[in-house]
Write an enzyme that holds these catalytic residues in place. Structure first.
Site, PDB file in Angstrom:
ATOM      1  N   LYS A  15       0.828  -1.204   0.000  1.00 31.46           N
ATOM      2  CA  LYS A  15       0.000   0.000   0.000  1.00 31.46           C
ATOM      3  C   LYS A  15       0.862   1.254   0.000  1.00 31.46           C
ATOM      4  O   LYS A  15       0.546   2.244  -0.664  1.00 31.46           O
ATOM      5  CB  LYS A  15      -0.919  -0.003   1.232  1.00 31.46           C
ATOM      6  CG  LYS A  15      -2.047  -1.014   1.189  1.00 31.46           C
ATOM      7  CD  LYS A  15      -2.929  -0.841   2.420  1.00 31.46           C
ATOM      8  CE  LYS A  15      -4.096  -1.804   2.401  1.00 31.46           C
ATOM      9  NZ  LYS A  15      -4.974  -1.629   3.583  1.00 31.46           N
ATOM     10  N   ASN A  38       5.234  -2.135  10.615  1.00 32.09           N
ATOM     11  CA  ASN A  38       4.174  -2.121  11.621  1.00 32.09           C
ATOM     12  C   ASN A  38       4.619  -1.247  12.795  1.00 32.09           C
ATOM     13  O   ASN A  38       5.570  -1.587  13.509  1.00 32.09           O
ATOM     14  CB  ASN A  38       3.899  -3.559  12.087  1.00 32.09           C
ATOM     15  CG  ASN A  38       2.770  -3.624  13.101  1.00 32.09           C
ATOM     16  OD1 ASN A  38       2.165  -2.611  13.459  1.00 32.09           O
ATOM     17  ND2 ASN A  38       2.471  -4.827  13.578  1.00 32.09           N
ATOM     18  N   ASN A  72      -7.140   0.515  12.143  1.00 34.42           N
ATOM     19  CA  ASN A  72      -7.361  -0.324  13.315  1.00 34.42           C
ATOM     20  C   ASN A  72      -7.012   0.457  14.575  1.00 34.42           C
ATOM     21  O   ASN A  72      -6.236   1.416  14.549  1.00 34.42           O
ATOM     22  CB  ASN A  72      -6.542  -1.624  13.235  1.00 34.42           C
ATOM     23  CG  ASN A  72      -5.046  -1.344  13.203  1.00 34.42           C
ATOM     24  OD1 ASN A  72      -4.419  -1.188  14.244  1.00 34.42           O
ATOM     25  ND2 ASN A  72      -4.480  -1.269  11.995  1.00 34.42           N
ATOM     26  N   CYS A 114      -7.226  13.194  24.023  1.00 36.26           N
ATOM     27  CA  CYS A 114      -6.448  12.323  23.152  1.00 36.26           C
ATOM     28  C   CYS A 114      -7.279  11.083  22.833  1.00 36.26           C
ATOM     29  O   CYS A 114      -8.405  10.931  23.316  1.00 36.26           O
ATOM     30  CB  CYS A 114      -5.118  11.951  23.799  1.00 36.26           C
ATOM     31  SG  CYS A 114      -5.243  10.709  25.116  1.00 36.26           S
ATOM     32  N   CYS A 117      -8.256   9.270  25.926  1.00 33.34           N
ATOM     33  CA  CYS A 117      -9.151   9.943  26.871  1.00 33.34           C
ATOM     34  C   CYS A 117     -10.589   9.472  26.712  1.00 33.34           C
ATOM     35  O   CYS A 117     -11.320   9.311  27.699  1.00 33.34           O
ATOM     36  CB  CYS A 117      -9.084  11.453  26.657  1.00 33.34           C
ATOM     37  SG  CYS A 117      -7.610  12.243  27.324  1.00 33.34           S
ATOM     38  N   CYS A 138     -20.243  -4.499   6.076  1.00 32.25           N
ATOM     39  CA  CYS A 138     -20.274  -4.364   4.626  1.00 32.25           C
ATOM     40  C   CYS A 138     -19.022  -4.985   4.028  1.00 32.25           C
ATOM     41  O   CYS A 138     -17.907  -4.714   4.465  1.00 32.25           O
ATOM     42  CB  CYS A 138     -20.367  -2.886   4.241  1.00 32.25           C
ATOM     43  SG  CYS A 138     -20.447  -2.600   2.468  1.00 32.25           S
ATOM     44  N   CYS A 191      -6.943  10.163  32.376  1.00 31.22           N
ATOM     45  CA  CYS A 191      -6.563   9.396  31.190  1.00 31.22           C
ATOM     46  C   CYS A 191      -5.534   8.329  31.563  1.00 31.22           C
ATOM     47  O   CYS A 191      -4.652   8.546  32.407  1.00 31.22           O
ATOM     48  CB  CYS A 191      -5.987  10.331  30.131  1.00 31.22           C
ATOM     49  SG  CYS A 191      -5.478   9.499  28.607  1.00 31.22           S
ATOM     50  N   CYS A 196      -0.200  11.889  28.487  1.00 42.75           N
ATOM     51  CA  CYS A 196      -1.339  12.777  28.297  1.00 42.75           C
ATOM     52  C   CYS A 196      -1.575  13.583  29.559  1.00 42.75           C
ATOM     53  O   CYS A 196      -1.798  14.803  29.504  1.00 42.75           O
ATOM     54  CB  CYS A 196      -2.583  11.982  27.919  1.00 42.75           C
ATOM     55  SG  CYS A 196      -4.079  12.996  27.749  1.00 42.75           S
TER      56      CYS A 196
END
Length: 295
Positions: A15, A38, A72, A114, A117, A138, A191, A196
């Site tokens: 891709k 990855n 994902n 974020c 959160c 679908c 969080c 964060c």
């Protein structure tokens, strides 16, 4: 990615490679840097953070903005963790599994929520998304929905980088009803991401050090723009809304959020000097001149 960038002759390419070749053909002036790995693994995550910190156009400078277009939750959480640790502003986007809704979201570490959160249930419940049964999903995504969400994301990026308009903190898209919900979420003090919470403390400290609004107004009032006025320019009051309505025609009944740029005044007869209305006689100029010559 497959439906927006992939071309049949690119079969066999990853891709990343297919997208880079397609985009380079569209705009050869853009500089591309591709990485096919990855980002959720430990080693690749470190490489990913390094490119965010040193991948800007200027050598060794950080990037201006990170855009998330992954499909994902695991990858989204990896991007969220990296940006929180680095204090990097980024925009998250996504399309639902049924391909008829999507969203874009601006995330400013410490200031806005974020991804951790207010995470989706699959993340909040620590469920492995690979084990989920996705019945009724679908089989083929709609490139139209992806195109709309991608356009909204790019438009928001331009407004942010070029500093015009209002940058959306969160903008959704429901294709079934053509509904675009918009909102803004503050960061969650509880969080799970410790970076964060650290960015939130830094943001609150910066806000406390900023001058108050009253002090800013006082400074603006004391500033003298021009000490002399060679051309005699004066600032007069603007036309009030009541005066504008009196000089305008009727305003149509419009839904909330939509206004007219201008209205057309109602056609009336010509006003005489005493305020009376003179009706249009529909006579030609020659006929009027003939009447005047006989007077």
């Amino acid at each position: 990615m497959n439906r927006l960038f992939f071309q049949p002759h690119q079969a066999g390419l990853s891709k990343v490679e297919a997208a880079e070749r397609t985009l380079r053909n569209i705009n050869p002036d853009v500089v591309f840097e591709t990485h096919n790995y990855n980002i959720t693994t430990v080693d690749n995550f470190t490489r990913f953070m390094d490119r965010i910190s040193h991948g800007g156009l200027q050598e060794g400078a950080p990037v201006d903005l990170v855009l998330s277009c992954v499909d994902n939750f695991e990858a989204r959480m990896a991007i969220n963790t990296a940006c929180n640790e680095l204090g990097q502003i980024w925009m998250e986007s996504g399309v639902s599994e049924n391909a008829v809704s999507g969203h874009i979201q601006l995330i400013i570490p410490g200031e806005t929520a974020c991804f951790a959160c207010a995470p989706p249930l699959v993340v909040a419940a620590n469920i492995d998304e690979k084990t989920l049964k996705r019945e009724g999903v679908c089989a083929a995504s709609l490139p139209t929905t992806m195109g709309v969400v991608a356009g909204l994301l790019v438009q928001n990026v331009l407004k942010y980088l070029l500093n015009f308009g209002t940058v959306s903190r969160y903008l959704g898209y429901n294709a079934m009803q053509d509904f675009f919900p918009s909102m803004s979420m503050k960061a969650n003090p509880q969080c799970d991401d410790r970076y964060c919470r650290l960015r939130q403390e830094e943001f609150q400290k910066r806000e406390a050090e900023r001058p108050k609004q009253d002090e800013v107004l006082d400074m603006e009032e004391q500033q003298v723009i021009h000490e002399d006025n060679e051309w005699g320019i004066e600032l007069v009051s603007e036309v009030t809304e009541a005066e504008l309505q009196a000089a305008s025609g009727p305003v149509p009944d419009l839904p909330e959020g939509i206004t007219v740029a201008y209205t057309i005044p109602e056609e009336k007869g010509h006003a005489a000097s005493d305020g009376a209305v003179v009706e249009d006689s529909e006579q030609s100029l020659e006929e009027l001149m003939a009447q005047m010559s006989r007077m």
